[in-house]
Design a protein around this motif. Structure first.
Motif, short mmCIF file in Angstrom:
data_model
loop_
_atom_site.label_atom_id
_atom_site.label_comp_id
_atom_site.label_asym_id
_atom_site.label_seq_id
_atom_site.Cartn_x
_atom_site.Cartn_y
_atom_site.Cartn_z
N PRO A 91 0.70 -0.63 -0.10
CA PRO A 91 -0.03 -0.20 -0.33
C PRO A 91 0.80 0.86 0.03
O PRO A 91 1.83 1.16 0.80
CB PRO A 91 -0.24 -0.27 1.13
N TYR A 92 0.17 2.58 -0.56
CA TYR A 92 0.97 3.97 -0.53
C TYR A 92 0.45 4.64 0.69
O TYR A 92 -0.89 4.64 0.98
CB TYR A 92 0.41 4.63 -1.38
N THR A 93 1.42 5.02 0.65
CA THR A 93 1.10 6.47 2.65
C THR A 93 0.18 7.45 2.24
O THR A 93 -0.35 7.78 2.79
CB THR A 93 2.27 6.44 3.58
N GLY A 94 0.42 7.99 0.86
CA GLY A 94 -0.08 8.72 0.39
C GLY A 94 0.13 9.43 -1.20
O GLY A 94 0.92 8.36 -1.38
N VAL A 95 0.11 10.22 -1.59
CA VAL A 95 0.84 10.86 -3.22
C VAL A 95 2.27 10.56 -3.19
O VAL A 95 2.59 10.29 -4.30
CB VAL A 95 0.22 12.43 -2.97
#
Length: 352
Positions: A275-279
């Motif tokens: 998963p990505y934590t943000g942009v």
């Protein structure tokens, strides 16, 4: 995104028909754009691989269309888009002028179109309706086989609200307007009207083109301007859709303890393994982990780069491939924007 002036003589029937026809025309491009952007494409030397219904999309637009149709049928080119995009367009065209008018009245702005309040109104309208885009993205990306997770927009809304609360007491607002997925929408709908105003300013003020006196050159200039807008917005939209696909509660304590997958539904294409934590994290991960092309399509393999340029240059070449992978989905987005622009011009010419 187009907006309308809803006065007493407004033709609602024509409005509905025009918006549905436009939705029908852009749906295939929207599906292709979403699948190409969400698809995880590891570097050629990577062993990362996932089983997926469609497989890895590659080649030009006709090849991608053929691949989607062969795996999911002709309906696969419109899945998840008709109702969600039609509702989004209609609601956007309805609330954006009202928001702009309300801001103008509150700030005592006398201009018919003030650049500041216009951009703010588009930002608010697009962000408010972003849950519809989240649902549309998931419906497009999900597998349509027996293991499908969502059975329509309403079921998707309810499933997300029930299963992906970022914390135990989270409600609708804190779930669907979570900062991780709201931030890219705020950026997206701030840049979209701003870029369009810049395009019009360059054409009319800098180049002296006029919509009525030099229509051919003006429309040609708009096509070039729309291409530039699409080029700027494609990476941001790619990141936004990647964040839409992963669980909203991907980093909650319960999700981590129970080791739930960060994607809550079976997908038709490969997705990011983490998963990505943000942009910013998503941008960096895509640039460093993905290569844009599969090994079958790569003309110069990793070892050849290393032999010619050395290890350092080879890493730079791989990083460059990762950078260009941020622009996947440019052509479907550009085609979609052209259809929307032409639809708007036809509406104005016929005074619909």
């Amino acid at each position: 995104m187009e907006s309308f002036d809803f006065d007493e003589d407004f033709d609602w029937t024509t409005f509905v028909i025009v918006n549905y026809v436009e939705t029908f025309l852009v749906s295939p491009m929207m599906v292709l754009e979403t699948l190409v952007q969400v698809q995880f494409q590891p570097k050629p030397e990577s062993n990362a691989d996932q089983e997926s219904a469609i497989g890895r999309l590659q080649g030009d637009l006709p090849e991608q269309v053929k691949q989607v149709v062969e795996s999911e049928g002709i309906a696969g080119l419109a899945k998840g888009c008709h109702l969600t995009f039609f509702a989004f367009k209609g609601l956007y065209a309805l609330i954006q002028p009202w928001i702009e008018e309300g801001i103008n009245d509150f700030l005592d702005v006398l201009d018919d179109v003030n650049p500041f309040t216009n951009v703010i109104s588009h930002t608010i309208a697009g962000s408010l309706l972003s849950p519809l885009e989240l649902v549309r993205t998931r419906l497009v990306v999900q597998s349509t086989g027996k293991d499908r997770r969502y059975y329509g927009p309403f079921h998707c809304f309810m499933a997300i609200a029930q299963d992906e609360k970022p914390f135990a007491s989270a409600g609708f607002l804190s779930t669907f307007y979570n900062p991780r997925i709201l931030t890219p929408s705020l950026l997206m709908y701030s840049l979209t009207p701003l870029l369009r105003r810049c395009t019009i300013h360059v054409l009319e003020e800098e180049l002296g083109l006029d919509h009525h006196f030099t229509p051919a050159l003006y429309h040609l200039g708009m096509m070039v301007g729309i291409g530039f807008e699409s080029l700027v917005l494609t990476p941001l939209d790619l990141v936004r859709k990647r964040l839409f696909v992963q669980r909203i509660d991907a980093f909650s304590r319960q999700t981590i303890q129970e080791k739930k997958p960060h994607v809550a539904f079976p997908t038709a294409i490969e997705t990011s393994p983490a998963p990505y934590t943000g942009v910013l994290n998503a941008v960096w991960a895509i640039m460093s982990e993905e290569g844009g092309k599969t090994a079958k399509k790569t003309k110069i393999q990793t070892q050849e780069w290393e032999n010619v340029y050395g290890g350092g240059s080879q890493k730079k070449a791989q990083f460059g491939q990762g950078f260009f992978s941020l622009f996947r989905g440019f052509w479907p987005r550009y085609c979609q924007s052209l259809v929307e622009y032409l639809s708007k011009e036809i509406n104005q010419d016929f005074d619909w």
